[in-house]
Design a protein around this motif. Structure first.
Motif: not given
Length: 410
Positions: A373-383
């Motif tokens: 299984a994979t979890l996709w964490l969007p990078t653009d939510i971080f500053d």
């Protein structure tokens, strides 16, 4: 001007509203009637009925009465709807109340509900998220801001009596395999805190004693917690009773796939704008047992991700056979461990995965013995840039802020 057919007063208890209910039962009276083609607005409590406050004290999450949830607005009768039809529901819009521009996320105590990672996070914690138009951020989770994907966590039609009996029977059978388990294997009927809308007297008491709890998703829809059921989505619900009996609630400002913290989205009160139509005999025509839906063309554009893998091997190193739930748990834990390298606490990492528009995928179920299984964490939510590089991770948080915790009472 679109009519608001169900209105609520947040200054009053959900139990004071006869257009709200917190159990599934075919005898709950309809509170409004619409025709195919009609569009209308429904106002909703947050799923707890206002038990959680905007503060830095997590004791309300620890002490929440989960036998009360979820408070749903409805049911709404659709003229001409009959068992076997499909109810077509367009989600035209969803919004917050002007005087309540905040939501909450929580981890329940393992002794009171738990969550997907309850063994790792066994005590209650709470983060508050403030809304700024389409964006949200939290004073408890610095360095993160993202666009909301507002959606109803819970929406569905009333069950028939036969279907209700099936639910209660199969869930009781599962519960009885380990009745002392914490958290419980199933949430069984519990009449004491049941709110049956406009049902009164002996009829109310009988229905309350057997009414199905609203916690799980079932054949009629219910608590599916699908973040993509946002404005612009279209859902097709099986109809099991005359009039369909559409109810909705548990509105979310944002949620990661899986709603892993259980109180796992950014929970909110608000309103939803719907349109309904009917497909006569649609269940048989399309061989539909559970709802199907068409996602919205309008979603936040996050197209750069860090993707974390997990396999079906537990923390002790024990091999499990194609266990997708365990594989997703391991993907979540891998992401939380990674985020700690940048200064986030484990709880802040857990909250990010529950609240942000994270994607969860089952990536492999044939390569024995491991599911992937994979979890996709969007990078653009971080500053800040949190991708790996040759210089190593840089701590962006100093640990002075964390998510409030309320220890279990002895």
């Amino acid at each position: 001007m679109t009519d608001t057919i169900i209105k609520i007063d947040l200054n009053k208890s959900a139990y004071e509203h006869d257009n709200v209910h917190n159990r599934w039962h075919p005898d709950i009276p309809m509170v409004a009637k619409v025709k195919p083609g009609d569009d209308f607005i429904i106002e909703c409590f947050d799923w707890t009925g206002g038990q959680i406050e905007n503060n830095d004290d997590a004791s309300d999450v620890r002490d929440v009465d989960l036998t009360q949830v979820h408070f749903l607005s409805g049911p709404v009768a659709v003229e001409g709807a009959e068992p076997g039809d499909l109810l077509e529901v367009d989600i035209l819009d969803i919004g917050t109340f002007a005087d309540q521009q905040w939501g909450f996320n929580g981890f329940f105590s393992k002794k009171n509900g738990g969550g997907f990672l309850t063994d790792e996070f066994p005590e209650a914690q709470k983060s508050i998220w403030d809304f700024n138009g389409m964006f949200t951020k939290s004073r408890h989770v610095p360095g993160v801001e993202f666009a909301g994907i507002l959606h109803p966590g819970l929406i569905g039609c009333l069950p028939s009596q036969d279907m209700l009996n099936q639910w209660n029977s199969r869930e009781k059978e599962l519960f009885d395999t380990d009745p002392e388990r914490e958290p419980a294997l199933a949430c069984l009927p519990y009449g004491e805190t049941a709110h049956m809308g406009r049902l009164q007297g002996d009829d109310r008491d009988k229905a309350a004693a057997e009414g199905a709890r609203t916690v799980p998703p079932r054949e009629h829809g219910g608590n599916c917690d699908i973040k993509d059921l946002t404005r612009g989505a279209k859902v097709y619900f099986p109809v099991y009773v005359d009039g369909a009996g559409l109810s909705v609630g548990d509105l979310h400002f944002s949620q990661g796939d899986g709603e892993i913290t259980f109180c796992g989205a950014i929970e909110m009160a608000g309103w939803i704008h719907l349109r309904v139509n009917l497909i006569k005999g649609g269940m048989e025509k399309y061989a539909i047992k559970n709802p199907i839906f068409k996602p919205s063309p309008m979603v936040p554009k996050y197209d750069d991700y860090m993707i974390f893998e997990g396999i079906s091997v537990d923390d002790s190193g024990k091999q499990h056979y194609l266990d997708t739930s365990l594989a997703y748990k391991q993907a979540c834990l891998n992401a939380i461990n990674y985020l700690q390298k940048f200064g986030y606490s484990p709880a802040q990492g857990y909250a990010i995965l529950g609240c942000a528009p994270v994607q969860g995928h089952i990536s492999g179920v044939v390569d024995i013995p491991n599911a992937c299984a994979t979890l996709w964490l969007p990078t653009d939510i971080f500053d800040f840039d949190f991708k790996p590089n040759a210089d190593g991770p840089k701590k962006m948080l100093d640990g002075s802020v964390d998510i409030p915790l309320a220890p279990d009472l002895k």
